[in-house]
Design an enzyme around this catalytic site. Structure first.
Site, PDB file in Angstrom:
ATOM      1  N   ALA A 274       0.870  -1.150   0.071  1.00 16.74           N
ATOM      2  CA  ALA A 274      -0.102  -0.008  -0.008  1.00 16.74           C
ATOM      3  C   ALA A 274       0.710   1.115   0.014  1.00 16.74           C
ATOM      4  O   ALA A 274       0.524   2.331  -0.505  1.00 16.74           O
ATOM      5  CB  ALA A 274      -0.948  -0.041   1.196  1.00 16.74           C
TER       6      ALA A 274
ATOM      7  N   PHE B 227      -6.988   1.243   2.299  1.00  9.73           N
ATOM      8  CA  PHE B 227      -8.145   0.713   2.446  1.00  9.73           C
ATOM      9  C   PHE B 227      -8.701  -0.161   3.682  1.00  9.73           C
ATOM     10  O   PHE B 227      -9.655  -0.085   4.104  1.00  9.73           O
ATOM     11  CB  PHE B 227      -8.810  -0.275   1.246  1.00  9.73           C
ATOM     12  CG  PHE B 227      -8.463   0.387  -0.030  1.00  9.73           C
ATOM     13  CD1 PHE B 227      -9.173   1.712  -0.343  1.00  9.73           C
ATOM     14  CD2 PHE B 227      -7.540  -0.071  -1.169  1.00  9.73           C
ATOM     15  CE1 PHE B 227      -8.861   2.339  -1.764  1.00  9.73           C
ATOM     16  CE2 PHE B 227      -7.358   0.742  -2.168  1.00  9.73           C
ATOM     17  CZ  PHE B 227      -7.922   1.688  -2.467  1.00  9.73           C
ATOM     18  N   ARG B 228      -7.529  -0.399   4.337  1.00 10.09           N
ATOM     19  CA  ARG B 228      -7.976  -1.354   5.785  1.00 10.09           C
ATOM     20  C   ARG B 228      -8.291  -0.191   6.697  1.00 10.09           C
ATOM     21  O   ARG B 228      -9.013  -0.705   7.477  1.00 10.09           O
ATOM     22  CB  ARG B 228      -6.671  -2.009   6.094  1.00 10.09           C
ATOM     23  CG  ARG B 228      -6.436  -3.245   5.299  1.00 10.09           C
ATOM     24  CD  ARG B 228      -5.095  -3.842   5.499  1.00 10.09           C
ATOM     25  NE  ARG B 228      -3.786  -2.935   5.350  1.00 10.09           N
ATOM     26  CZ  ARG B 228      -2.538  -3.069   5.477  1.00 10.09           C
ATOM     27  NH1 ARG B 228      -2.351  -4.451   6.014  1.00 10.09           N
ATOM     28  NH2 ARG B 228      -1.659  -2.439   5.145  1.00 10.09           N
TER      29      ARG B 228
ATOM     30  N   ASP C  22      -4.598  -1.329  -7.615  1.00  9.65           N
ATOM     31  CA  ASP C  22      -4.896   0.032  -8.421  1.00  9.65           C
ATOM     32  C   ASP C  22      -4.344   0.129  -9.907  1.00  9.65           C
ATOM     33  O   ASP C  22      -4.627   1.041 -10.685  1.00  9.65           O
ATOM     34  CB  ASP C  22      -4.335   1.097  -7.543  1.00  9.65           C
ATOM     35  CG  ASP C  22      -2.836   1.034  -7.185  1.00  9.65           C
ATOM     36  OD1 ASP C  22      -2.110   0.810  -8.056  1.00  9.65           O
ATOM     37  OD2 ASP C  22      -2.325   1.398  -6.089  1.00  9.65           O
TER      38      ASP C  22
ATOM     39  N   HIS D  51      -3.216  -9.664  -5.499  1.00 11.45           N
ATOM     40  CA  HIS D  51      -4.603  -9.296  -5.022  1.00 11.45           C
ATOM     41  C   HIS D  51      -5.756  -8.975  -6.137  1.00 11.45           C
ATOM     42  O   HIS D  51      -6.845  -8.520  -5.531  1.00 11.45           O
ATOM     43  CB  HIS D  51      -4.590  -8.417  -3.762  1.00 11.45           C
ATOM     44  CG  HIS D  51      -3.764  -8.805  -2.521  1.00 11.45           C
ATOM     45  ND1 HIS D  51      -3.224  -8.208  -1.547  1.00 11.45           N
ATOM     46  CD2 HIS D  51      -3.357 -10.138  -2.220  1.00 11.45           C
ATOM     47  CE1 HIS D  51      -2.640  -8.888  -0.749  1.00 11.45           C
ATOM     48  NE2 HIS D  51      -2.748 -10.276  -1.054  1.00 11.45           N
TER      49      HIS D  51
ATOM     50  N   CYS E 289     -17.718 -11.778 -15.338  1.00  9.45           N
ATOM     51  CA  CYS E 289     -18.825 -12.414 -14.860  1.00  9.45           C
ATOM     52  C   CYS E 289     -18.587 -13.902 -14.635  1.00  9.45           C
ATOM     53  O   CYS E 289     -17.845 -14.673 -15.376  1.00  9.45           O
ATOM     54  CB  CYS E 289     -19.672 -12.679 -16.507  1.00  9.45           C
ATOM     55  SG  CYS E 289     -21.153 -13.732 -16.440  1.00  9.45           S
TER      56      CYS E 289
ATOM     57  N   CYS F 119     -24.529 -12.248 -20.687  1.00 11.34           N
ATOM     58  CA  CYS F 119     -25.447 -13.144 -20.067  1.00 11.34           C
ATOM     59  C   CYS F 119     -26.388 -12.653 -18.934  1.00 11.34           C
ATOM     60  O   CYS F 119     -27.033 -13.264 -18.233  1.00 11.34           O
ATOM     61  CB  CYS F 119     -25.146 -14.408 -19.771  1.00 11.34           C
ATOM     62  SG  CYS F 119     -23.907 -14.372 -18.247  1.00 11.34           S
TER      63      CYS F 119
ATOM     64  N   ASN G 131      10.647   1.249   3.396  1.00 10.19           N
ATOM     65  CA  ASN G 131       9.389   1.256   4.048  1.00 10.19           C
ATOM     66  C   ASN G 131       9.512   2.146   5.099  1.00 10.19           C
ATOM     67  O   ASN G 131      10.414   2.066   5.910  1.00 10.19           O
ATOM     68  CB  ASN G 131       8.988   0.029   4.741  1.00 10.19           C
ATOM     69  CG  ASN G 131       7.471  -0.124   4.823  1.00 10.19           C
ATOM     70  OD1 ASN G 131       6.484   0.274   4.057  1.00 10.19           O
ATOM     71  ND2 ASN G 131       6.941  -0.369   6.191  1.00 10.19           N
TER      72      ASN G 131
HETATM   73 ZN   LIG Z   1     -21.678 -13.292 -18.718  1.00 13.34          ZN
END
Ligand SMILES: [Zn+2]
Length: 244
Positions: A27, A38-39, A110, A125, A133, A156, A217
């Site tokens: 992150a 986001f955590r 991202d 991730h 779909c 569909c 870091n």
């Molecule tokens: Zn589909």
């Protein structure tokens, strides 16, 4: 390069010597692009549910409409297309352009490594930039997904699932990520506090195999002792001082 920061000089030396570089990013890589962690998200969805429950495959299956409402809110989906790569993303792309074989193993969703020009990126991730779909497998881009409250397959009419790895789903690229790290002659970790398993086990495997490891870091991690070089610094300020 001056000797003001010996760790930076050592990192430059490791980069110069390496031909095949695996870079694990988290992150912290994207915070300078304005992307929140986001955590720590806090919105409508969080009143009676943890993040892990809201972004889970169980919730998606149980109540896809409520899931998508929460998902949009947590990941600020409207803003995702507007984020830009920063000097850190650009440095990794420049290393590749300079002739190094660079594989980026990212925990980020991202898409900014690809947009900066990195060609070998394992998005461990998944990605926010598409949704698929579950019925027919058709992949739909973010601008399509954004337009519909409950995104349905254009062929569909099944409800789309984000191409993010949800809680409760396996991390499909974890083996290729370990393989890429173990095939490298340098492992560089950037902007990850190494708290998420099994990704955080990659540096230990690389160090055990005798591969030099470097960490950039802001905050200490519980794995710092594994690294030959540890830089507690911002990614942008660090990369602006390095040569590709
Ligand atoms: Zn589909």
């Amino acid at each position: 390069m001056t000797d003001i920061n010996p760790s930076l000089s050592r990192l430059q030396g490791l980069l110069d010597q390496a031909q095949r570089i695996a870079v694990l990013t988290g992150a912290g890589m994207s915070t300078e692009s304005g992307i929140p962690d986001f955590r720590s998200a806090n919105g409508l969805w969080s009143r009676d549910m943890s993040l892990a429950e809201a972004v889970s495959i169980d919730y998606f299956r149980r109540d896809p409409a409520a899931f998508w409402l929460a998902f949009r809110d947590i990941f600020h989906l409207k803003l995702v297309g507007g984020y830009q790569p920063n000097d850190g993303h650009r440095f990794l792309a420049a290393l590749e352009a300079a002739g190094k074989e660079v594989t980026v193993l990212t925990q980020n969703i991202d898409g900014l490594h690809g947009r900066a020009g990195s060609r070998r990126v394992l998005e461990m991730h998944g990605t926010l930039l598409t949704a698929s779909c579950p019925g027919c497998g058709e992949v739909h881009p973010l601008d399509y997904v954004e337009r519909l409250a409950l995104p349905e397959c254009r062929y569909c009419h099944g409800v789309l699932k984000p191409d993010v790895v949800l809680y409760g789903e396996a991390v499909p690229l974890i083996e290729p990520a370990f393989d890429a790290a173990l095939a490298a002659d340098l492992l560089l970790v950037m902007g990850s506090s190494l708290e998420v398993s099994p990704v955080n086990l990659i540096p230990a495997e690389a160090a055990r195999a005798g591969i030099p490891c470097a960490l950039v870091n802001y905050t200490p991690t519980r794995f710092d002792a594994l690294f030959d070089v540890c830089l507690r610094a911002g990614i942008g300020e660090t990369c602006r001082q390095l040569r590709a």
